[in-house]
Each structure stands twice: as C-alpha cells, then as structure tokens.
Motif scaffolding. Structure first.
Motif, PDB file in Angstrom:
ATOM      1  N   ARG A 216       4.014   8.427 -11.327  1.00  0.00           N
ATOM      2  CA  ARG A 216       3.102   8.635 -12.451  1.00  0.00           C
ATOM      3  C   ARG A 216       2.696  10.101 -12.592  1.00  0.00           C
ATOM      4  N   GLN A 217       2.669  10.806 -11.464  1.00  0.00           N
ATOM      5  CA  GLN A 217       2.305  12.227 -11.475  1.00  0.00           C
ATOM      6  C   GLN A 217       3.488  13.127 -11.826  1.00  0.00           C
ATOM      7  N   GLY A 218       4.676  12.551 -11.956  1.00  0.00           N
ATOM      8  CA  GLY A 218       5.859  13.329 -12.303  1.00  0.00           C
ATOM      9  C   GLY A 218       6.476  14.080 -11.147  1.00  0.00           C
ATOM     10  N   LYS A 219       6.095  13.731  -9.914  1.00  0.00           N
ATOM     11  CA  LYS A 219       6.656  14.408  -8.746  1.00  0.00           C
ATOM     12  C   LYS A 219       7.898  13.709  -8.208  1.00  0.00           C
ATOM     13  N   VAL A 220       8.074  12.461  -8.593  1.00  0.00           N
ATOM     14  CA  VAL A 220       9.206  11.643  -8.154  1.00  0.00           C
ATOM     15  C   VAL A 220       9.695  10.837  -9.347  1.00  0.00           C
ATOM     16  N   ARG A 221      11.022  10.642  -9.442  1.00  0.00           N
ATOM     17  CA  ARG A 221      11.566   9.861 -10.560  1.00  0.00           C
ATOM     18  C   ARG A 221      11.791   8.397 -10.192  1.00  0.00           C
ATOM     19  N   TYR A 222      12.380   8.153  -9.022  1.00  0.00           N
ATOM     20  CA  TYR A 222      12.715   6.792  -8.607  1.00  0.00           C
ATOM     21  C   TYR A 222      12.280   6.576  -7.164  1.00  0.00           C
ATOM     22  N   LEU A 223      12.022   5.318  -6.830  1.00  0.00           N
ATOM     23  CA  LEU A 223      11.593   4.971  -5.478  1.00  0.00           C
ATOM     24  C   LEU A 223      12.681   4.208  -4.737  1.00  0.00           C
ATOM     25  N   GLY A 224      12.739   4.450  -3.415  1.00  0.00           N
ATOM     26  CA  GLY A 224      13.701   3.750  -2.573  1.00  0.00           C
ATOM     27  C   GLY A 224      13.087   3.358  -1.244  1.00  0.00           C
ATOM     28  N   LEU A 225      13.729   2.417  -0.577  1.00  0.00           N
ATOM     29  CA  LEU A 225      13.354   1.989   0.765  1.00  0.00           C
ATOM     30  C   LEU A 225      14.598   2.064   1.644  1.00  0.00           C
TER      31      LEU A 225
ATOM     32  N   ARG B 127      11.420  -7.495  -1.774  1.00  0.00           N
ATOM     33  CA  ARG B 127      10.809  -8.306  -2.837  1.00  0.00           C
ATOM     34  C   ARG B 127       9.319  -8.003  -2.979  1.00  0.00           C
ATOM     35  N   ARG B 128       8.631  -7.852  -1.860  1.00  0.00           N
ATOM     36  CA  ARG B 128       7.200  -7.536  -1.920  1.00  0.00           C
ATOM     37  C   ARG B 128       6.970  -6.170  -2.550  1.00  0.00           C
ATOM     38  N   ALA B 129       7.773  -5.208  -2.151  1.00  0.00           N
ATOM     39  CA  ALA B 129       7.637  -3.860  -2.705  1.00  0.00           C
ATOM     40  C   ALA B 129       7.883  -3.856  -4.206  1.00  0.00           C
ATOM     41  N   SER B 130       8.841  -4.664  -4.639  1.00  0.00           N
ATOM     42  CA  SER B 130       9.219  -4.682  -6.058  1.00  0.00           C
ATOM     43  C   SER B 130       8.138  -5.269  -6.954  1.00  0.00           C
ATOM     44  N   THR B 131       7.184  -5.983  -6.373  1.00  0.00           N
ATOM     45  CA  THR B 131       6.066  -6.477  -7.186  1.00  0.00           C
ATOM     46  C   THR B 131       5.101  -5.358  -7.544  1.00  0.00           C
ATOM     47  N   ILE B 132       5.177  -4.248  -6.814  1.00  0.00           N
ATOM     48  CA  ILE B 132       4.289  -3.108  -7.051  1.00  0.00           C
ATOM     49  C   ILE B 132       4.941  -2.085  -7.971  1.00  0.00           C
ATOM     50  N   HIS B 133       6.236  -1.827  -7.742  1.00  0.00           N
ATOM     51  CA  HIS B 133       6.977  -0.838  -8.542  1.00  0.00           C
ATOM     52  C   HIS B 133       8.464  -1.119  -8.370  1.00  0.00           C
ATOM     53  N   PRO B 134       9.271  -0.938  -9.419  1.00  0.00           N
ATOM     54  CA  PRO B 134      10.718  -1.136  -9.262  1.00  0.00           C
ATOM     55  C   PRO B 134      11.287  -0.256  -8.145  1.00  0.00           C
ATOM     56  N   ILE B 135      12.111  -0.864  -7.322  1.00  0.00           N
ATOM     57  CA  ILE B 135      12.793  -0.137  -6.243  1.00  0.00           C
ATOM     58  C   ILE B 135      14.222   0.115  -6.700  1.00  0.00           C
TER      59      ILE B 135
ATOM     60  N   GLU C  11       0.826  -1.209   0.000  1.00  0.00           N
ATOM     61  CA  GLU C  11       0.000   0.000   0.000  1.00  0.00           C
ATOM     62  C   GLU C  11       0.860   1.259   0.000  1.00  0.00           C
ATOM     63  N   THR C  12       1.911   1.243   0.834  1.00  0.00           N
ATOM     64  CA  THR C  12       2.801   2.413   0.877  1.00  0.00           C
ATOM     65  C   THR C  12       3.483   2.629  -0.467  1.00  0.00           C
ATOM     66  N   VAL C  13       4.032   1.567  -1.033  1.00  0.00           N
ATOM     67  CA  VAL C  13       4.736   1.696  -2.313  1.00  0.00           C
ATOM     68  C   VAL C  13       3.767   2.017  -3.442  1.00  0.00           C
ATOM     69  N   GLY C  14       2.543   1.533  -3.340  1.00  0.00           N
ATOM     70  CA  GLY C  14       1.547   1.888  -4.343  1.00  0.00           C
ATOM     71  C   GLY C  14       1.305   3.381  -4.391  1.00  0.00           C
TER      72      GLY C  14
END
Length: 324
Positions: A142-151, A160-168, A132-135
């Motif tokens: 998608r809104q163009g406010k962030v380029r890449y995601l990290g944990l 691994r669970r987070a990566s099923t929602i969006h590349p980390i 839910e958080t990573v979603g």
C-alpha cells in the motif's frame, strides 16, 4: 520458452537467476565473475533476479545494486527477509510486523531502489501468526515500497491463511528432479490460489549437474558439506542416479543439468526455476535447457529417478525452519 511472471506486466525467459552463491554458501565467489554473469544474463534476456538480505549479510543485495546500475527498470527484482542472528551466533526467524518494515527499508537501501518487485518472508516465524506478518507486508504494498508478496518454504495451510490477508504471488520452495515434496500439498494449493511456484535449487544444489563427484572436493565452508545427500554413503548412490541422468542426456545431445532443468520446466508454466549461477559457463549451459524437447516417455523415465534418492534434502538444523 517464455513465461509471464506472477500476472505482472512482465515477460522473461522461464529461467531466473538465483544469486546466493555470488556471496557465500557454495565456496569462494569471484565478484568480477559474478558481475560478468549478471551482465550476460541480462544480455540473454533473463529478467528475474533472486536474492535475500541474509545472503552474505547484505553483500548480495549490494552486489546486485552495483550490477544492475542503470538497468533497474529492466528487471524483476525479488528479495527475502526473516532470518536474523543473535549475539551468540544463533540463527532464528523474526516475522514480527516491526521487523518486516525495518528489514524492507534496509533492503531498499542496499538494492538502491525505491520498490522491490517481489518481497518474500524467507521462513515462517512460528511465534507470530502468519496473518500478522503478511498484514505488515501488505502495508508495504500500500505504501508503494513492494509490488508483490511471496512466502518461502511454507505449508499449504500457511499459504491459504496468508492469502486471506493479501494475495500471495509466489511461493518459493526447493523443487527438482530429486526433490519432489512440493507436488504433494503446496503446489496444488498454489494452483488453487493462482500462486506461482518459484523453484530454488532446481539442480539439487549442483548434484544434478554431474559436476560434484565427492564431498571432499567441496571447498571449506561449502554449505553442502553438511547436507545428508552429499554424505559419502548417500552420495555414492545418488551419483549412480546422476549417471543414469547423464546417459539420458546423451540421447538429447545435452548435459545432465540441461535435461534436469527441462524436466522441471515441463511441470507447468507456473513453475519458475531460479538456478544458482555464479559463473558464466554455468549460465551458458543452463540457458540450453530452454531448447530441450522432452517426450512424454522421457518425462516418465526421468521421474522415476526421484524414487531412489538417498538422504534428506537438509540437515536437522535447517529442517526445523521449514513449515510443513
């Protein structure tokens, strides 16, 4: 030594700049000195700058905005969200989707930018499924406010669970010659998924620099006063290891900090250290690590030092926030 950050069209020296100490944590900071250090880092070619909304309660992001004015397009800017305080002064983590969005808007405003290059969840909120958080974080991409995601400080399972929602793109973990924990599980998972590991506290919170000789010399309010490795009995034994590191550094005509960073840089091109540097002299010293050559024998000798480190890397209060 160069690296390409997170598969982005972005090249920088392999060291980044951790900015937390410019606002709090390790004793008093001098804003004029901090500004000069950031300017010197830019002049030296550093482009990866790391901050968080909790550092100085927003001060650190504002400081970076001021220091990077007119240079935003030249840097890779990373910040984090998640920690919040309540009316009783207690700290907790809030990873709810609605918090993701409001935290990002606040960071964008303080940083004076329209987009954050790398946006981390500072710690996992155990009450909220990581999906839910990573979603919600993915919505920001998608809104163009962030380029890449990290944990930050997450387990291999969470990654691994987070990566099923969006590349980390990156996992931030404490990693140094004295803290080898990521090698056991999260680093293999990062390599499996093509995720970089951003190593914070690569100098063991200053311990590996050889500059800390006693807990008493740390300033009032210094974060390290309550850390087990800096407790008197543990520190005495840990300083004996630092002395061995200093002796090895002499063989290289280098400092202990430079050799410790060089060891980390030799652990792979996907390891991106972000030493905290709030003073110009520390920046200049740490940049020297990029020119240190270590043989296979050197690396082996250095690696043995971690086996005798005394004390947990965090006190119990902070360990509870680490996802293991």
């Amino acid at each position: 030594m160069k690296m390409t950050l997170l598969s982005a069209d972005f090249s920088s020296p392999a060291l980044g700049l951790g900015c937390w100490g410019m606002s709090d944590a390790y004793g008093p900071a001098d804003e004029k000195e901090s500004m000069a250090t950031i300017e010197a880092a830019l002049a030296a070619g550093l482009r990866h700058f790391d901050t968080a909304d909790v550092y100085g309660d927003g001060h650190n992001e504002t400081l970076l905005s001021k220091a990077l004015a007119g240079r935003r397009q030249d840097v890779f800017l990373a910040t984090k969200f998640g920690f919040v305080g309540d009316e009783h002064g207690q700290v907790r983590v809030d990873g709810r989707p609605q918090r993701v969005k409001t935290a990002c808007e606040s960071s964008l405003r303080r940083l004076g930018t329209e987009v954050i290059d790398l946006y981390y969840l500072h710690r996992r909120d155990e009450r909220v499924p990581i999906e839910e958080t990573v979603g919600a974080m993915a919505d920001l991409v998608r809104q163009g406010k962030v380029r890449y995601l990290g944990l930050s400080e997450v387990s291999a399972e969470t990654l691994r669970r987070a990566s099923t929602i969006h590349p980390i793109a990156a996992v931030q973990s404490e990693y140094s010659l004295f803290t080898r924990d990521p090698e056991k599980t999260v680093l293999p998972a990062c390599r499996e998924l093509g995720t970089a590991l951003v190593a914070f506290s690569p100098l063991g919170r200053g311990l590996l620099s050889g500059k800390v000789k006693s807990r008493q010399e740390l300033a009032d309010g210094d974060y390290r006063r309550n850390m087990p490795r800096f407790a008197d009995d543990n520190l005495e034994e840990n300083l004996a290891l630092v002395k061995a590191l200093e002796n090895m550094a002499l063989e290289k005509n280098a400092t202990a900090a430079q050799v410790a960073l060089a060891w980390l840089l030799n652990q792979g091109p996907d390891i991106l250290p972000i030493p905290g540097m709030k003073r110009l002299k520390h920046l200049q010293e740490n940049l020297g690590a990029l020119n240190i050559k270590l043989s296979t024998d050197d690396l082996s000798r250095l690696s043995t030092l971690s086996e005798a480190v005394q004390g947990q890397r965090h006190n119990p209060q902070n360990l509870k926030f680490i996802d293991s």
